[in-house]
Design a protein around this motif. Structure first.
Motif, PDB file in Angstrom:
ATOM      1  N   GLU A  33      21.022  45.111  19.359  1.00 25.52           N
ATOM      2  CA  GLU A  33      22.398  45.576  19.433  1.00 25.52           C
ATOM      3  C   GLU A  33      23.291  44.364  19.587  1.00 25.52           C
ATOM      4  O   GLU A  33      22.976  43.449  20.348  1.00 25.52           O
ATOM      5  CB  GLU A  33      22.597  46.538  20.609  1.00 25.52           C
ATOM      6  CG  GLU A  33      22.316  47.968  20.266  1.00 25.52           C
ATOM      7  CD  GLU A  33      22.840  48.938  21.330  1.00 25.52           C
ATOM      8  OE1 GLU A  33      23.450  48.471  22.320  1.00 25.52           O
ATOM      9  OE2 GLU A  33      22.636  50.140  21.176  1.00 25.52           O
ATOM     10  N   GLU A  83      24.012  48.025  15.278  1.00 22.14           N
ATOM     11  CA  GLU A  83      22.566  47.801  15.339  1.00 22.14           C
ATOM     12  C   GLU A  83      22.259  46.846  14.196  1.00 22.14           C
ATOM     13  O   GLU A  83      22.570  47.136  13.038  1.00 22.14           O
ATOM     14  CB  GLU A  83      21.798  49.112  15.163  1.00 22.14           C
ATOM     15  CG  GLU A  83      21.736  49.957  16.412  1.00 22.14           C
ATOM     16  CD  GLU A  83      20.891  51.196  16.222  1.00 22.14           C
ATOM     17  OE1 GLU A  83      20.493  51.479  15.068  1.00 22.14           O
ATOM     18  OE2 GLU A  83      20.631  51.892  17.216  1.00 22.14           O
ATOM     19  N   ARG A 121      24.548  48.261  11.065  1.00 23.35           N
ATOM     20  CA  ARG A 121      25.049  49.639  11.093  1.00 23.35           C
ATOM     21  C   ARG A 121      25.986  49.796  12.283  1.00 23.35           C
ATOM     22  O   ARG A 121      25.624  49.492  13.429  1.00 23.35           O
ATOM     23  CB  ARG A 121      23.892  50.625  11.205  1.00 23.35           C
ATOM     24  CG  ARG A 121      24.318  52.091  11.282  1.00 23.35           C
ATOM     25  CD  ARG A 121      23.133  53.012  11.150  1.00 23.35           C
ATOM     26  NE  ARG A 121      22.486  52.867   9.846  1.00 23.35           N
ATOM     27  CZ  ARG A 121      21.369  53.501   9.502  1.00 23.35           C
ATOM     28  NH1 ARG A 121      20.770  54.298  10.374  1.00 23.35           N
ATOM     29  NH2 ARG A 121      20.859  53.328   8.298  1.00 23.35           N
ATOM     30  N   ASP A 122      27.193  50.273  12.017  1.00 23.74           N
ATOM     31  CA  ASP A 122      28.197  50.442  13.058  1.00 23.74           C
ATOM     32  C   ASP A 122      27.786  51.567  14.009  1.00 23.74           C
ATOM     33  O   ASP A 122      27.579  52.696  13.585  1.00 23.74           O
ATOM     34  CB  ASP A 122      29.548  50.766  12.415  1.00 23.74           C
ATOM     35  CG  ASP A 122      30.705  50.706  13.408  1.00 23.74           C
ATOM     36  OD1 ASP A 122      30.451  50.734  14.624  1.00 23.74           O
ATOM     37  OD2 ASP A 122      31.860  50.643  12.965  1.00 23.74           O
ATOM     38  N   VAL A 123      27.649  51.234  15.306  1.00 17.79           N
ATOM     39  CA  VAL A 123      27.268  52.241  16.306  1.00 17.79           C
ATOM     40  C   VAL A 123      28.343  52.348  17.390  1.00 17.79           C
ATOM     41  O   VAL A 123      28.070  52.786  18.501  1.00 17.79           O
ATOM     42  CB  VAL A 123      25.892  51.914  16.938  1.00 17.79           C
ATOM     43  CG1 VAL A 123      24.786  52.009  15.910  1.00 17.79           C
ATOM     44  CG2 VAL A 123      25.889  50.534  17.594  1.00 17.79           C
ATOM     45  N   THR A 124      29.577  51.944  17.047  1.00 12.03           N
ATOM     46  CA  THR A 124      30.654  51.966  18.034  1.00 12.03           C
ATOM     47  C   THR A 124      30.882  53.370  18.572  1.00 12.03           C
ATOM     48  O   THR A 124      31.042  53.564  19.782  1.00 12.03           O
ATOM     49  CB  THR A 124      31.953  51.423  17.413  1.00 12.03           C
ATOM     50  OG1 THR A 124      31.702  50.114  16.871  1.00 12.03           O
ATOM     51  CG2 THR A 124      33.044  51.331  18.452  1.00 12.03           C
ATOM     52  N   SER A 125      30.893  54.378  17.687  1.00 10.51           N
ATOM     53  CA  SER A 125      31.121  55.759  18.138  1.00 10.51           C
ATOM     54  C   SER A 125      30.022  56.209  19.086  1.00 10.51           C
ATOM     55  O   SER A 125      30.288  56.875  20.102  1.00 10.51           O
ATOM     56  CB  SER A 125      31.196  56.704  16.927  1.00 10.51           C
ATOM     57  OG  SER A 125      32.281  56.372  16.095  1.00 10.51           O
ATOM     58  N   ARG A 126      28.780  55.847  18.755  1.00 11.33           N
ATOM     59  CA  ARG A 126      27.670  56.228  19.630  1.00 11.33           C
ATOM     60  C   ARG A 126      27.784  55.557  20.992  1.00 11.33           C
ATOM     61  O   ARG A 126      27.548  56.184  22.032  1.00 11.33           O
ATOM     62  CB  ARG A 126      26.339  55.847  18.979  1.00 11.33           C
ATOM     63  CG  ARG A 126      25.123  56.460  19.669  1.00 11.33           C
ATOM     64  CD  ARG A 126      23.857  55.765  19.263  1.00 11.33           C
ATOM     65  NE  ARG A 126      23.746  54.450  19.879  1.00 11.33           N
ATOM     66  CZ  ARG A 126      22.868  53.534  19.529  1.00 11.33           C
ATOM     67  NH1 ARG A 126      22.037  53.766  18.534  1.00 11.33           N
ATOM     68  NH2 ARG A 126      22.822  52.366  20.154  1.00 11.33           N
ATOM     69  N   LYS A 127      28.172  54.272  20.994  1.00 14.16           N
ATOM     70  CA  LYS A 127      28.318  53.548  22.261  1.00 14.16           C
ATOM     71  C   LYS A 127      29.424  54.168  23.110  1.00 14.16           C
ATOM     72  O   LYS A 127      29.287  54.276  24.339  1.00 14.16           O
ATOM     73  CB  LYS A 127      28.614  52.084  21.991  1.00 14.16           C
ATOM     74  CG  LYS A 127      27.482  51.324  21.312  1.00 14.16           C
ATOM     75  CD  LYS A 127      26.313  51.083  22.251  1.00 14.16           C
ATOM     76  CE  LYS A 127      26.629  50.058  23.296  1.00 14.16           C
ATOM     77  NZ  LYS A 127      25.447  49.757  24.144  1.00 14.16           N
ATOM     78  N   LYS A 128      30.518  54.575  22.466  1.00 11.87           N
ATOM     79  CA  LYS A 128      31.599  55.217  23.215  1.00 11.87           C
ATOM     80  C   LYS A 128      31.138  56.550  23.794  1.00 11.87           C
ATOM     81  O   LYS A 128      31.481  56.891  24.933  1.00 11.87           O
ATOM     82  CB  LYS A 128      32.801  55.426  22.301  1.00 11.87           C
ATOM     83  CG  LYS A 128      33.546  54.145  21.950  1.00 11.87           C
ATOM     84  CD  LYS A 128      34.735  54.427  21.054  1.00 11.87           C
ATOM     85  CE  LYS A 128      35.503  53.147  20.745  1.00 11.87           C
ATOM     86  NZ  LYS A 128      36.666  53.398  19.847  1.00 11.87           N
ATOM     87  N   ALA A 129      30.348  57.297  23.003  1.00 17.63           N
ATOM     88  CA  ALA A 129      29.833  58.581  23.492  1.00 17.63           C
ATOM     89  C   ALA A 129      28.889  58.366  24.671  1.00 17.63           C
ATOM     90  O   ALA A 129      28.915  59.131  25.647  1.00 17.63           O
ATOM     91  CB  ALA A 129      29.116  59.321  22.362  1.00 17.63           C
ATOM     92  N   GLU A 130      28.050  57.337  24.584  1.00 19.55           N
ATOM     93  CA  GLU A 130      27.133  57.029  25.682  1.00 19.55           C
ATOM     94  C   GLU A 130      27.907  56.657  26.939  1.00 19.55           C
ATOM     95  O   GLU A 130      27.555  57.073  28.052  1.00 19.55           O
ATOM     96  CB  GLU A 130      26.193  55.896  25.279  1.00 19.55           C
ATOM     97  CG  GLU A 130      25.161  56.294  24.230  1.00 19.55           C
ATOM     98  CD  GLU A 130      24.338  55.110  23.768  1.00 19.55           C
ATOM     99  OE1 GLU A 130      24.689  53.958  24.137  1.00 19.55           O
ATOM    100  OE2 GLU A 130      23.352  55.312  23.024  1.00 19.55           O
TER     101      GLU A 130
END
Length: 301
Positions: free
Chosen positions: A151, A165, A184-193
């Motif tokens: 990450e 990632e 791969r953009d995981v910004t939305s997932r990180k914000k959700a976490e």
């Protein structure tokens, strides 16, 4: 083209001309040939003939065509990928990227491929480590044959930070080995976490702020997932002891007066989960010195 070359050969004696052509053999097969031709002259310097040499280059031309086809397939896959792809040279400079990478970073191709070393990442990662030092370590490991997935926090051209990632490996490409990185953009997932973690912290604060109540959460198999401090004090168990255990398992380590309460809870939990209905009952707990505490217990599946 052949006739034009013959004319040039005669008009320019002393020069050797070369061209590539495809020729049909008697058997019907096609050959790729290289034709070399030069005029020869008589005693007075007048061209009187031509020396022609034909070399079969079918094998090398077939290899060239296969290479071009392979490169076209590679470019198609490269550009049609959903993930951003970046190819780094051995000196960490960017050699190539696909359109998805340009969209991800908000950059033009000229901006992205221009010499730079630090615009892709902030100076420091969220854990406080130096971005440049870390990525060089990752590249060193990749050169030793590791295929890495990490990450990473990157930076767009407008300085907006975002999380990805990132996989990186050292691969053989046309022109020599290079670093191939897929992002791969995981910004939305990180914000959700982060939002989920914050929500869990708020929930924990709420249930611990009710000192006269006992609160606990269990999964579908009756295993304890969360509870407040009061219920742990009443049962005589610690946080490390209750996580992931069933009430029956906790009955073996709880205070003597709490064991019966926990064993009764097993049956009540099963009934609540199987019927999907809210159950309410009174449970009596005898603590030290036979002190009686009566709890109004509500189970919500």
């Amino acid at each position: 083209q052949t006739m034009a070359t013959i004319k040039e050969v005669y008009e320019n004696p002393g020069r050797v001309y070369s061209l590539e052509s495809r020729r049909l053999t008697k058997s019907g097969t096609t050959l790729d040939v290289r034709i070399s031709a030069a005029a020869y002259r008589d005693f007075y310097g007048k061209p009187i003939g031509m020396i022609v040499n034909l070399t079969d280059i079918s094998e090398s031309k077939t290899a060239e065509r296969s290479l071009r086809m392979s490169e076209r397939r590679y470019r198609h896959l490269f550009e049609s990928a959903n993930d951003a792809i970046i190819i780094f040279n051995n000196d960490s400079s960017i050699e190539d990227c696909n359109e998805q990478a340009l969209r991800l970073f908000g950059a033009t191709r000229e901006e992205f491929l221009s010499p730079h070393e630090d615009f892709l990442s902030p100076p420091v990662q969220p854990d406080g480590s130096d971005s440049l030092v870390n990525i060089h370590k990752v590249m060193q490991r990749a050169m030793q044959g590791e295929r890495l997935s990490i990450e990473w926090q990157h930076k767009k051209m407008d300085n907006t930070l975002f999380f990805v990632e990132m996989s990186i490996q050292y691969v053989d490409l046309p022109g020599g080995p290079r670093f191939l990185s897929m992002l791969r953009d995981v910004t939305s997932r990180k914000k959700a976490e982060a939002a989920l973690k914050e929500s869990e912290e708020r929930l924990r604060m709420v249930i611990n702020a009710a000192p006269l109540d006992i609160v606990c959460f269990k999964d579908g198999e009756g295993r304890w997932q969360e509870s407040n401090r009061e219920i742990l004090r009443v049962l005589g168990i610690s946080v490390q002891e209750y996580l992931g255990k069933t009430s029956a398992e906790l009955a073996e380590i709880a205070k003597p007066g709490a064991r019966e309460l926990l064993l009764r809870a097993v049956k009540s939990d099963e009934e609540a989960f199987s019927t999907g209905m809210v159950l309410r009952e009174e449970l009596v707990l005898y603590q030290d010195g036979d002190q009686e505490r009566i709890f109004d217990v509500i189970r919500v599946p």
